[in-house]
Design a protein around this motif. Sequence first.
Motif, mmCIF file in Angstrom:
data_model
loop_
_atom_site.group_PDB
_atom_site.id
_atom_site.type_symbol
_atom_site.label_atom_id
_atom_site.label_comp_id
_atom_site.label_asym_id
_atom_site.label_seq_id
_atom_site.Cartn_x
_atom_site.Cartn_y
_atom_site.Cartn_z
ATOM 1 N N SER A 159 23.526 -32.841 5.483
ATOM 2 C CA SER A 159 23.554 -31.390 5.326
ATOM 3 C C SER A 159 22.300 -30.791 5.949
ATOM 4 O O SER A 159 21.191 -31.070 5.485
ATOM 5 N N LYS A 185 17.193 -21.337 14.759
ATOM 6 C CA LYS A 185 18.472 -21.019 14.110
ATOM 7 C C LYS A 185 19.622 -21.033 15.115
ATOM 8 O O LYS A 185 20.736 -21.480 14.815
ATOM 9 N N SER A 233 13.367 -22.372 10.153
ATOM 10 C CA SER A 233 12.627 -21.111 10.209
ATOM 11 C C SER A 233 12.084 -20.907 11.608
ATOM 12 O O SER A 233 11.583 -21.836 12.237
ATOM 13 N N GLY A 285 17.694 -28.055 13.976
ATOM 14 C CA GLY A 285 17.312 -26.771 14.557
ATOM 15 C C GLY A 285 16.211 -26.870 15.590
ATOM 16 O O GLY A 285 15.777 -25.843 16.128
ATOM 17 N N PRO A 287 19.219 -28.515 6.803
ATOM 18 C CA PRO A 287 18.454 -27.458 6.139
ATOM 19 C C PRO A 287 18.379 -26.224 7.037
ATOM 20 O O PRO A 287 18.594 -26.314 8.248
ATOM 21 N N GLU A 288 18.097 -25.093 6.446
ATOM 22 C CA GLU A 288 17.988 -23.874 7.240
ATOM 23 C C GLU A 288 16.623 -23.830 7.906
ATOM 24 O O GLU A 288 15.586 -23.842 7.238
ATOM 25 N N GLN A 322 20.386 -24.715 16.095
ATOM 26 C CA GLN A 322 21.162 -25.380 15.046
ATOM 27 C C GLN A 322 22.619 -24.909 15.060
ATOM 28 O O GLN A 322 23.555 -25.720 14.946
ATOM 29 N N GLU A 323 22.806 -23.622 15.214
ATOM 30 C CA GLU A 323 24.160 -23.043 15.248
ATOM 31 C C GLU A 323 24.971 -23.634 16.398
ATOM 32 O O GLU A 323 26.140 -24.015 16.232
#
Length: 387
Positions: free
Chosen positions: A205, A361, A210, A311, A207-208, A364-365
Motif C-alpha cells: 500500500s 504525487k 509530500s 512517488g 504512502p502518500e 505516484q499517480e
Amino acid sequence: MAAEEILLVTNYFPPEKGAASNRLYSLAKGMEKAGFKVQVVCPMPNYPTGSIFKNYKGSFYKNEKDNTITIHRLWLWASNSSNKFLRLLSMISFSLSLTLFFFLKKKPTKIFIQYSPVFVGFTAVFWSWIFGKKRILNVSDLWPLAGLEMGVLKKGVYYSLLEKMERFCYQKSNLLIGQSQEIITHAEKHSETPTFLYRNIPDFSPPEPSDEQLKKTITLVYAGLLGVAQGIFTICNTINLPDHITFHIFGAGPEAEAISKLEKKNIIYHGEVDRLDLHSKMLTFDIAFIPLTNRIYGSVPSKIFEYTRLGLPVLYFAGGEGGNLVEKKQLGWNIPASDFKQLQSFISNLTKEHLLEFPKKKVQERSLKAFNFEKQFEAFIKQIESV
C-alpha cells in the motif's frame, strides 16, 4: 475441491534480502492467497554474504512453514567469490541437492521455476520434464547473454553450453513468464512455448508522498545491491557532486566495503536496511537513482516500479526498455547507460526547479495507473491455472 498444488524452485528466498527474494516471496504469498497449496524449494539462505546464515549452518535439509506455505531448504556450498569457478561450484552444488530432492520428495504436478541461474533453472526443468510435470519458467534476465554484455562471460565452449541449456529450458517449458518485453521477444525467437509478460510490480500500500521542498540540498538515493553491474563505486569516483546535492546509498554487496570507505562529504553510506524501514526513509529523498554499468538486453530493474510507487521520480542511467518506460510513462529522467559526460552535466545543472517537472504525487499517480499489481496478478494466476 482440493487446492491445486504448485512447487516454486528458486535460488533466492527470504530471509535473504534483495529484489529476487522479495519477488519470489510475493509470488508465493500471492499464489497462496489465490488458493494454491504452495511449496518452495531453495538453498540454505546465504545471499549476498556468500555464507550460510547463522541459524542454518550445519544443516543439509530444513523444512519450514510460512502459514500454509511449505519451504524446503537444501544444502549448497555457498560462495559469493569473484572467482567464476568458485561461483560455478556453488551453483552446481545446489543443482546436485535439487536433483536429490526430485528423486526423494513427492512433487506437485506443476513446477514454477525461477531462471536464472542457468544451472539451477536447467536442473529443475530437466527433472520436471523427466518426471512428467508441468513446467512454468520464470525468466527474469537473459543469461548467458546478460553475462556477455556485462563482460563476465566470453564467447567460447562454456558460453555455447550455457546457450544450449537456456534454449532447452525455453523449449521444454509449458509456459514462459518474462519480466520484460525484450525477454519475451528473445524467448519467442528460440521456442514456440506460450509466453506471458509479468513485470516486477511490487505489492504494498503506497504512502502518500509530500512535495514540500524545505531542504536547501537536493538528495539523490540509491538502494539495492552494491555489485559490479550497478557500478555505484565507479559512479561515486567519476561524478563530481555540486555542494547543493547529496548522494545517499543503502545496500550490501561486493562493493559495500569500498563505498563505506569513500571520503567524500556529499556521499553518505547508510549500510543495509530492512525493506519496510527503507520505504519510510526513501520518502525523505528527492530522486531515486537507478544505474547499470552497461545496457543489458532484457533487464528492466524492479526499482522503477517500487520507487515510483512511493512517488519518487527516478534518474535512470541504465538504457534499454527501462529507460523507454521512464520516458513514456513520465516517471523521471533517462540518461543513456555509460554516458558519464551526460550524467555529469545533468547533475551539475540540477536545481530545485527541475524537481517541479516530476512532482512526487504526480509520479505516484502515473505509476499506479501504468503498473497495476492486482490486474496483472489476476491475469498471471489465470495463466498458471491454464497450464
